[in-house]
Design a protein around this motif. Structure first.
Motif, PDB file in Angstrom:
ATOM      1  N   ALA A 195       0.813  -1.219   0.000  1.00 56.08           N
ATOM      2  CA  ALA A 195       0.000   0.000   0.000  1.00 56.08           C
ATOM      3  C   ALA A 195       0.847   1.270   0.000  1.00 56.08           C
ATOM      4  CB  ALA A 195      -0.941  -0.008   1.208  1.00 56.08           C
ATOM      5  N   ASP A 196       2.038   1.232   0.628  1.00 49.28           N
ATOM      6  CA  ASP A 196       2.896   2.421   0.677  1.00 49.28           C
ATOM      7  C   ASP A 196       4.037   2.353  -0.334  1.00 49.28           C
ATOM      8  OD1 ASP A 196       4.298   0.391   1.842  1.00 49.28           O
ATOM      9  OD2 ASP A 196       4.895   1.506   3.637  1.00 49.28           O
ATOM     10  N   HIS A 197       3.890   1.520  -1.342  1.00 47.22           N
ATOM     11  CA  HIS A 197       4.930   1.388  -2.369  1.00 47.22           C
ATOM     12  C   HIS A 197       4.950   2.652  -3.236  1.00 47.22           C
ATOM     13  CE1 HIS A 197       7.405  -0.228  -5.555  1.00 47.22           C
ATOM     14  NE2 HIS A 197       7.479  -1.414  -4.949  1.00 47.22           N
ATOM     15  N   PRO A 198       6.128   3.179  -3.558  1.00 48.60           N
ATOM     16  CA  PRO A 198       6.217   4.383  -4.406  1.00 48.60           C
ATOM     17  C   PRO A 198       5.609   4.212  -5.789  1.00 48.60           C
ATOM     18  CG  PRO A 198       8.321   3.924  -3.334  1.00 48.60           C
ATOM     19  CD  PRO A 198       7.439   2.750  -3.059  1.00 48.60           C
ATOM     20  N   VAL A 199       5.471   2.970  -6.235  1.00 47.11           N
ATOM     21  CA  VAL A 199       4.958   2.718  -7.579  1.00 47.11           C
ATOM     22  C   VAL A 199       3.567   3.323  -7.782  1.00 47.11           C
ATOM     23  CG1 VAL A 199       3.842   0.500  -7.090  1.00 47.11           C
ATOM     24  CG2 VAL A 199       4.784   0.928  -9.366  1.00 47.11           C
ATOM     25  N   HIS A 200       2.799   3.432  -6.712  1.00 48.31           N
ATOM     26  CA  HIS A 200       1.450   3.984  -6.838  1.00 48.31           C
ATOM     27  C   HIS A 200       1.480   5.456  -7.268  1.00 48.31           C
ATOM     28  CE1 HIS A 200      -0.225   0.358  -5.130  1.00 48.31           C
ATOM     29  NE2 HIS A 200       0.542   0.469  -4.065  1.00 48.31           N
ATOM     30  N   ASP A 201       2.599   6.124  -7.025  1.00 50.18           N
ATOM     31  CA  ASP A 201       2.708   7.542  -7.367  1.00 50.18           C
ATOM     32  C   ASP A 201       3.229   7.781  -8.779  1.00 50.18           C
ATOM     33  OD1 ASP A 201       1.830   8.308  -4.803  1.00 50.18           O
ATOM     34  OD2 ASP A 201       3.868   8.059  -4.002  1.00 50.18           O
ATOM     35  N   TYR A 202       4.148   6.915  -9.236  1.00 44.74           N
ATOM     36  CA  TYR A 202       4.784   7.225 -10.516  1.00 44.74           C
ATOM     37  C   TYR A 202       4.345   6.332 -11.680  1.00 44.74           C
ATOM     38  CZ  TYR A 202       8.009   3.321  -9.563  1.00 44.74           C
ATOM     39  OH  TYR A 202       8.550   2.096  -9.300  1.00 44.74           O
ATOM     40  N   ALA A 203       3.765   5.174 -11.408  1.00 49.28           N
ATOM     41  CA  ALA A 203       3.451   4.245 -12.496  1.00 49.28           C
ATOM     42  C   ALA A 203       2.125   4.610 -13.157  1.00 49.28           C
ATOM     43  CB  ALA A 203       3.406   2.815 -11.978  1.00 49.28           C
ATOM     44  N   LYS A 204       2.190   4.894 -14.450  1.00 50.07           N
ATOM     45  CA  LYS A 204       0.992   5.225 -15.205  1.00 50.07           C
ATOM     46  C   LYS A 204       0.702   4.201 -16.306  1.00 50.07           C
ATOM     47  CE  LYS A 204       0.828   8.982 -12.768  1.00 50.07           C
ATOM     48  NZ  LYS A 204      -0.105   9.044 -11.607  1.00 50.07           N
ATOM     49  N   THR A 205       1.777   3.565 -16.816  1.00 49.47           N
ATOM     50  CA  THR A 205       1.629   2.562 -17.881  1.00 49.47           C
ATOM     51  C   THR A 205       2.515   1.371 -17.560  1.00 49.47           C
ATOM     52  OG1 THR A 205       3.462   3.379 -19.242  1.00 49.47           O
ATOM     53  CG2 THR A 205       1.289   4.432 -19.547  1.00 49.47           C
ATOM     54  N   LEU A 206       2.353   0.312 -18.354  1.00 48.10           N
ATOM     55  CA  LEU A 206       3.175  -0.884 -18.164  1.00 48.10           C
ATOM     56  C   LEU A 206       4.654  -0.584 -18.343  1.00 48.10           C
ATOM     57  CD1 LEU A 206       1.022  -3.582 -20.010  1.00 48.10           C
ATOM     58  CD2 LEU A 206       1.488  -3.468 -17.557  1.00 48.10           C
ATOM     59  N   ASN A 207       4.974   0.368 -19.202  1.00 47.55           N
ATOM     60  CA  ASN A 207       6.372   0.713 -19.422  1.00 47.55           C
ATOM     61  C   ASN A 207       7.051   1.195 -18.145  1.00 47.55           C
ATOM     62  OD1 ASN A 207       7.011   0.429 -22.399  1.00 47.55           O
ATOM     63  ND2 ASN A 207       5.111   1.617 -22.497  1.00 47.55           N
ATOM     64  N   ASP A 208       6.278   1.751 -17.236  1.00 50.51           N
ATOM     65  CA  ASP A 208       6.859   2.234 -15.982  1.00 50.51           C
ATOM     66  C   ASP A 208       7.195   1.095 -15.020  1.00 50.51           C
ATOM     67  OD1 ASP A 208       6.542   4.906 -16.794  1.00 50.51           O
ATOM     68  OD2 ASP A 208       4.447   4.908 -16.102  1.00 50.51           O
ATOM     69  N   LEU A 209       6.808  -0.122 -15.364  1.00 52.21           N
ATOM     70  CA  LEU A 209       7.000  -1.262 -14.454  1.00 52.21           C
ATOM     71  C   LEU A 209       8.072  -2.237 -14.928  1.00 52.21           C
ATOM     72  CD1 LEU A 209       3.239  -2.094 -13.741  1.00 52.21           C
ATOM     73  CD2 LEU A 209       4.756  -0.607 -12.416  1.00 52.21           C
TER      74      LEU A 209
ATOM     75  N   ARG B 210      10.658  -5.558  -9.505  1.00 52.46           N
ATOM     76  CA  ARG B 210      10.728  -6.984  -9.143  1.00 52.46           C
ATOM     77  C   ARG B 210       9.305  -7.549  -9.157  1.00 52.46           C
ATOM     78  NH1 ARG B 210      15.481  -8.547  -6.318  1.00 52.46           N
ATOM     79  NH2 ARG B 210      16.955  -6.814  -6.121  1.00 52.46           N
ATOM     80  N   TRP B 211       9.167  -8.808  -9.599  1.00 57.42           N
ATOM     81  CA  TRP B 211       7.832  -9.364  -9.819  1.00 57.42           C
ATOM     82  C   TRP B 211       7.631 -10.678  -9.066  1.00 57.42           C
ATOM     83  CZ3 TRP B 211       3.859  -7.109 -12.450  1.00 57.42           C
ATOM     84  CH2 TRP B 211       4.171  -5.965 -13.208  1.00 57.42           C
ATOM     85  N   ILE B 212       6.382 -10.868  -8.625  1.00 55.35           N
ATOM     86  CA  ILE B 212       5.939 -12.141  -8.050  1.00 55.35           C
ATOM     87  C   ILE B 212       4.848 -12.683  -8.964  1.00 55.35           C
ATOM     88  CG2 ILE B 212       4.836 -13.271  -6.076  1.00 55.35           C
ATOM     89  CD1 ILE B 212       5.891 -10.898  -4.381  1.00 55.35           C
ATOM     90  N   VAL B 213       5.072 -13.857  -9.514  1.00 60.37           N
ATOM     91  CA  VAL B 213       4.109 -14.438 -10.454  1.00 60.37           C
ATOM     92  C   VAL B 213       3.973 -15.936 -10.197  1.00 60.37           C
ATOM     93  CG1 VAL B 213       4.512 -12.734 -12.260  1.00 60.37           C
ATOM     94  CG2 VAL B 213       5.928 -14.784 -12.169  1.00 60.37           C
TER      95      VAL B 213
END
Length: 410
Positions: free
Chosen positions: A277-291, A295-298
């Protein structure tokens, strides 16, 4: 002629075979443990099932699994063998030699020694049991070798039982009613729905609705043996085809499945990107390219969710991350997201996404074609009342969730 063991449906050897198959899971492993050939173990089990006119075991995910009535048989066998083991332990106090009572004693040994103790002589015991005196003496010698101590002292007018003989006679009196009543116990079981329902679950699926369905079935039909296990698709599909499980649940396949299997849709769900919930990604990620550098969990390779994950990166002309962390369960993935900087690709229905753990938050990026379906895979030809009941309880659980969502305040 009096043969008190004629009404016993099982021999003690058969009891040992049944309990060992239960412990070890297979006839092969049971044969090694009992120091018997596998054919001897198989024959003993077959004869026991013929005598009881029922199946004690069915083939299951982890080997031989008891049927509903098989549970009753195993319980009786355990009681008989535990009493024998207790007696052997007491007899062991009188000698340092290794005793063999548990491994080799049979009903004829116990009934013979109890009769000799009761009537006081081998000749009278032979008359009582309809045996010859040499046969009685031979039987007493066999059991004396098992317990490694003298059973009787000779007197002018017969045989005086030693402590070991009295303990063995007492053992017979304790366990013979258990053996004699087994058939009646099986016949008096309540006439309700019984059997085994074994359900497989693919990774990342069905964690909330299966327990609810199981609880409902167990409440209505306590005689049903319920099992749930998790595994990859190819293992569960093979287990279903071989009759080791009855069905399995998970994301439905978009490609062809085995011709023996069919899929039944249960619930529409969607893929979602989840982060702490407090991950910075929520502020800067707008598209898939931003990701692309996250690191990924799949889920593991070969699953629909992993295929979709890789298609996301191919859709933006990017290679999927090689260092993605693979997890087997939904709960462990969510927990790992909470305690790391990783992002997870999971799937939720509308109700579950609204009930998301407050320490988690969905990343608001629109995914291409995120819709998928949770379904149940069945064998085309092997379906039963239990499976149909399970499907009905699953559908009821899903309907209750949807109703709860519809009636909840906005």
């Amino acid at each position: 002629m009096n043969n008190p063991i004629a009404s016993f449906p099982l021999s003690l050897k058969q009891c040992r075979v049944i309990t060992e198959i239960m412990k070890k899971g297979t006839e092969k492993d049971a044969s090694v443990s009992l120091n018997l050939s596998q054919s001897s173990v198989s024959r003993a089990l077959s004869q026991a099932e013929q005598a009881l006119q029922m199946s004690v075991f069915t083939r299951g995910w982890s080997g031989a699994e008891p049927t509903a009535k098989g549970e009753v048989v195993i319980s009786s066998c355990n009681s008989l063998l535990q009493a024998i083991a207790d007696t052997e332990r007491h007899l062991q106090e009188n000698t340092t030699a290794l005793l063999k009572l548990r491994a080799y004693v049979e009903w004829r040994h116990l009934v013979t020694i109890e009769t000799v103790v009761r009537v006081g002589s081998a000749s009278l015991a032979a008359q009582t049991l309809g045996m010859t005196q040499p046969a009685v003496s031979k039987t007493l010698k066999e059991i004396e070798n098992m317990v490694q101590q003298p059973l009787f002292s000779r007197a002018r007018h017969g045989l005086i039982p030693n402590t070991a003989a009295k303990q063995l006679a007492s053992l017979w009196l304790r366990i013979s009613p258990i053996a004699q009543s087994l058939q009646q116990t099986l016949q008096s079981l309540p006439n309700e729905l019984t059997g085994r329902l074994s359900v497989g679950m693919l990774s990342f699926s069905c964690q909330d609705i299966v327990p609810i369905a199981f609880a409902a079935i167990f409440k209505k039909h306590s005689g049903i043996r319920l099992q749930a296990m998790q595994g990859p698709y190819h293992m569960l599909a093979n287990a279903l085809r071989q009759g080791e499980i009855d069905c399995f649940l998970g994301l439905m396949r978009k490609g062809p499945i085995h011709p023996e299997l069919i899929e039944l849709p249960l619930l529409d769900i969607q893929y979602a990107l989840i982060a702490r919930a407090d991950h910075p990604v929520h502020d800067y990620a707008k598209t898939l390219n931003d990701l692309t550098n996250e690191r990924w969990i799949v889920a593991r390779h070969g699953t629909p969710i992993r295929d979709y994950f890789e298609s996301l990166f191919y859709s933006i002309d990017n290679k999927p991350p090689i260092q993605a962390l693979e997890m087997l369960t939904f709960a462990s993935s969510e927990e790992l997201v909470i305690h790391s900087d990783a992002i997870a690709l999971l799937f939720y229905d509308d109700w579950n996404i609204k009930q998301l753990n407050p320490r988690l938050k969905q990343i608001p990026i629109c995914l291409p074609n995120p819709e998928c379906t949770l379904g149940i895979t069945l064998h085309r030809e092997h379906q039963s009342t239990l499976i149909q009941m399970f499907i009905e309880e699953l559908q009821l659980s899903i309907n209750n969730k949807l109703t709860s969502k519809k009636n909840s305040p906005a």
